[in-house]
Write a protein that holds these residues in place. Structure first.
Motif, PDB file in Angstrom:
ATOM      1  N   GLY A 437     162.194  82.998  88.388  1.00 25.42           N
ATOM      2  CA  GLY A 437     161.497  84.262  88.566  1.00 25.42           C
ATOM      3  C   GLY A 437     161.449  84.680  90.025  1.00 25.42           C
ATOM      4  N   SER A 438     161.091  85.929  90.237  1.00 22.79           N
ATOM      5  CA  SER A 438     160.979  86.440  91.604  1.00 22.79           C
ATOM      6  C   SER A 438     159.863  85.748  92.375  1.00 22.79           C
ATOM      7  N   ASN A 439     158.841  85.269  91.665  1.00 22.57           N
ATOM      8  CA  ASN A 439     157.755  84.562  92.357  1.00 22.57           C
ATOM      9  C   ASN A 439     158.236  83.239  92.935  1.00 22.57           C
ATOM     10  N   ILE A 440     159.190  82.589  92.279  1.00 22.20           N
ATOM     11  CA  ILE A 440     159.744  81.337  92.799  1.00 22.20           C
ATOM     12  C   ILE A 440     160.575  81.615  94.050  1.00 22.20           C
ATOM     13  N   GLU A 441     161.314  82.701  94.041  1.00 18.18           N
ATOM     14  CA  GLU A 441     162.086  83.061  95.229  1.00 18.18           C
ATOM     15  C   GLU A 441     161.168  83.358  96.408  1.00 18.18           C
ATOM     16  N   ALA A 442     160.097  84.102  96.165  1.00 13.87           N
ATOM     17  CA  ALA A 442     159.150  84.406  97.246  1.00 13.87           C
ATOM     18  C   ALA A 442     158.474  83.138  97.756  1.00 13.87           C
ATOM     19  N   LEU A 443     158.143  82.208  96.837  1.00 12.83           N
ATOM     20  CA  LEU A 443     157.514  80.962  97.254  1.00 12.83           C
ATOM     21  C   LEU A 443     158.473  80.114  98.082  1.00 12.83           C
TER      22      LEU A 443
END
Length: 747
Positions: A437-443
């Motif tokens: 997910g995009s949240n994993i990329e941001a993290l």
């Protein structure tokens, strides 16, 4: 032995059905998922020039024979030489021929015509590869930004919002054969031999795109000689942090192990033995997946001098001299109070106890170069007595396999603690999964920034920052396209059990059933461990004795010991077990190449969970796998998540709309779950299956074909029998219903 006749209880002869290609039928010639219909461009090996090369037909040369065995040699005595001199000459010629072969193989790629930019783009798009730069970490010009006016900033914000998704795209030279790893990138000869022994010839999509990004070219400036321009990403090659999103079963393990082993071998040759401690860490969410990665690493590193090991309880990774001294001084725990009293009474006995204390030492430090572990196991080994986490300065490579679940709140704190413990400024990071997910990329970006900020406070000079590159194969968060999906409405829990029994007996299926039949071996996924145990008890005697009986079905979950889990996995891979009931413990990363299908007895907790569950079949390009999902009235609010994934997978495979298993009217009729419902489902699962209390007050998950009314009648009968026994003055005894105990499992 015909498995399907043995599983069937029908006396009718089995109807002849057209031959179905199954994943268990054997290896496939082409493990790639895309690009089968359209022929690819001619590979560089076939586009050779007419220039004659030395050692071209070396493989046709025979092994030199001793003089006394060379019956077809020259019979002239004048031409004969002494045996020792002839053997020496032949050895020299053989060594010279081998040297010429190595030189020819090393320079063969320079004499070929590589792909140009247009051909590289076409091949990458044909295999549905997309390589983009998420963050290049270029230094920002703060002074220039401060001089800009507010109006210009607003305009720039609008432009950024419009071009938010238009990030820099790369088109690296695709890897069309594993033979190019030796000629183009100069990997170790022993590593190339190990790949050849494992029959790796044609790379999959993730290997086709990831290996050129992670491996450096053999010579400086060779990228420009081979036609790679700056636009194709030559400046990022071999010195990046990679975030890869590839379908299940596409060979991600080999894709990240080859660059790690090659880099460790080159570091060992340049620096000798190097630093003491592990130099590469691979983190996996489950022990089964970690054990599988260790086996692959050992195959690839055979004969190289590199050791790959699995993190086990009690293993030490860092030196702890202070902890050892404290342990020597602390009293050894005794087995009984009598021993403690006797030791305190006499001084001689006290000395004996003290000697026992000094003999007690920690385990030796692991000398493995590649350490494969779960986050909790490694974190426990790194924790000190004061609660601090020890640093690992020797680690230069960190891989998060199934990164989305490792960075999920369940494992996030443990994973980030291990990640931050790797303080080497030359650390290379790889994040791999089928769903991201995009949240994993941001993290991931924020973690890299925070780690770099921490390192910049030290006085040691830091190298230039590596860019973070993302590689996506196919569509993100989509199931593999080479399996058949079936979404079956069972109405109630009893209906699901009847539906599973019909899958166990294929000849009992109606003739108008849609989709290919499910054939063993296959996996059955449940929501919780109690439900897995209950389903195993219900189906324990559902397979007839002549087919193996209860030995053909087993249950695997996290509450079992490590030895029991390994034994069940071995039997399932060997073919002794046909039906394996499990939880999401086996949903990620575990490779079952001969698995013919997957049954979702309970609806998955998320779309990503469905992608990983059904990805246990159809691996390495094998077609014919079947994924069956049974859902009830309680699952209807969450079925649309799975229906969308199935629809996207069939669209990616090119199935016509009228032949798709999920129709448009079904998508329109299903409700769309809210964000809160998705979160609750992901954390706890379907509420109706979370906790079901029995008469004894224990939490379990009842799975049976009996309705609630029938259970109440049986309970009343049991109560009446107990009451009559008590009134008669007899001891109450447990009475079991024959029909109930037939499938209940018998502890």
């Amino acid at each position: 032995m015909n498995v399907f006749k043995l599983l069937s209880r029908s006396s009718k002869a089995a109807q002849t059905t057209p031959a179905q290609k199954l994943p268990s039928s054997g290896a496939v010639a082409n493990p790639q998922l895309f690009g089968h219909d359209e022929p690819t461009a001619t590979s560089p090996e076939t586009k050779k020039s007419n220039k004659r090369k030395r050692g071209k037909n070396i493989e046709d040369t025979s092994v030199p024979l001793p003089a006394d065995l060379d019956f077809f040699g020259s019979s002239k005595k004048d031409d004969m030489e002494p045996t020792a001199q002839a053997a020496e000459k032949k050895r020299k010629r053989a060594s010279q021929t081998q040297t010429d072969a190595e030189v020819t193989g090393a320079h063969e790629e320079q004499e070929t015509e590589p792909y140009n930019a247009d051909e590289s783009k076409r091949i990458l798009r044909l295999h549905k590869l997309k390589v983009t730069v998420l963050e290049d970490f270029a230094p920002q010009e703060d002074e220039a930004q401060s001089e800009k006016s507010k109006k210009k900033r607003k305009k720039e914000k609008k432009v950024v919002e419009k071009k938010k998704d238009s990030k820099k795209q790369l088109f690296p030279q695709p890897l069309t054969s594993f033979a190019q790893l030796r000629s183009r990138y100069g990997i170790s000869r022993r590593l190339a031999e190990n790949l050849n022994e494992q029959a790796y010839t044609l790379p999959t999509e993730v290997q086709l795109g990831a290996l050129p990004l992670l491996l450096r070219s053999r010579k400086a400036g060779e990228d420009q000689q081979n036609g790679d321009s700056i636009a194709s990403g030559a400046e990022y090659r071999g010195d990046i942090d990679l975030l890869s999103v590839a379908p299940t079963g596409s060979g991600k393990t080999i894709a990240f192990l080859i660059p790690i082993i090659d880099a460790l071998l080159s570091e060992k040759a340049a620096e000798g033995e190097g630093e003491d401690g592990p130099r590469a860490i691979v983190i996996a969410p489950t022990r089964e997946l970690a054990s599988q990665i260790v086996n692959e690493a050992r195959k690839l590193s055979k004969g190289t001098g590199l050791k790959a090991t699995l993190m086990k309880k009690g293993m030490e990774v860092v030196e702890r001299p202070e902890v050892e001294d404290v342990i020597d001084e602390v009293e050894v725990p005794d087995h009984s109070e009598q021993e403690e009293e006797s030791a305190s009474d006499s001084g001689d006995e006290g000395k004996a106890v003290q000697q026992k204390k000094r003999k007690r030492r920690r385990a030796d430090k692991s000398k493995a170069a590649i350490l494969v572990t779960t986050p909790a196991a490694l974190l426990n080994a790194l924790k000190q007595d004061d609660g601090a986490v020890a640093e690992l300065p020797s680690v230069r490579h960190v891989v998060l396999d199934e990164a989305d679940v490792l960075l999920d709140p369940l494992f996030r704190e443990q994973t980030l603690s291990v990640w931050n413990a790797c303080v080497n400024p030359l650390l290379r990071v790889g994040l791999w999964s089928a769903t991201m997910g995009s949240n994993i990329e941001a993290l991931a970006i924020s973690t890299l920034n925070a780690r770099w900020t921490t390192l910049s406070t030290s006085k040691t000079p830091l190298p230039s920052r590596r860019p973070l590159v993302r590689l996506v194969i196919g569509l993100k968060d989509t199931a593999i396209p080479n399996i058949a999906h079936q979404l079956t409405y069972a109405a109630t829990e009893q209906g699901k059990l009847l539906g599973l029994r019909q899958l166990l007996h294929p000849t009992a299926l109606p003739t108008n059933s849609s989709g290919p039949p499910l054939r063993p071996p296959f996996l059955v996924f449940t929501q919780t461990i109690p439900r897995a145990i209950a389903l195993h008890s219900e189906l324990l005697y559902d397979i007839p004795p002549e087919a193996g009986g209860s030995s053909r079905i087993a249950v695997l979950h996290a509450d079992l010991s490590g030895t029991a889990r390994e034994s069940i996995m071995t039997k399932f891979r060997r073919g002794d077990i046909w039906v394996l009931i499990t939880t999401d413990l086996l949903a990620r990363g575990v490779d079952f190449r001969g698995l013919n299908g997957v049954v979702n007895y309970d609806v998955p907790n998320s779309a990503a969970a469905y992608v990983h569950r059904v990805g246990r079949t159809g691996r390495a390009g094998r077609a014919g796998g079947v994924a069956v999902t049974l859902y009830t009235q309680d699952d209807i609010p969450y079925v649309k998540l799975i229906a969308n994934v199935i629809r996207a997978a069939e669209k990616l495979r090119g199935v016509p709309e009228e032949e798709q298993s999920v129709k448009q009217w079904l998508l329109d009729a299903l409700p769309t779950p809210t964000k809160r419902e998705k979160q609750e489902l992901k954390k706890k699962g379907v509420e109706a299956r979370r906790n079901v209390k029995t008469e004894d007050g224990k939490n379990t998950a009842r799975i049976s074909t009996k309705s609630g009314y029938e259970r109440r009648v049986d309970n009343r009968k049991r109560g009446a029998v107990k009451g009559s026994k008590q009134r008669a003055g007899q001891e109450p005894r447990k009475v079991e219903d024959a029909s109930e105990s037939e499938f209940e499992g018998f502890e």
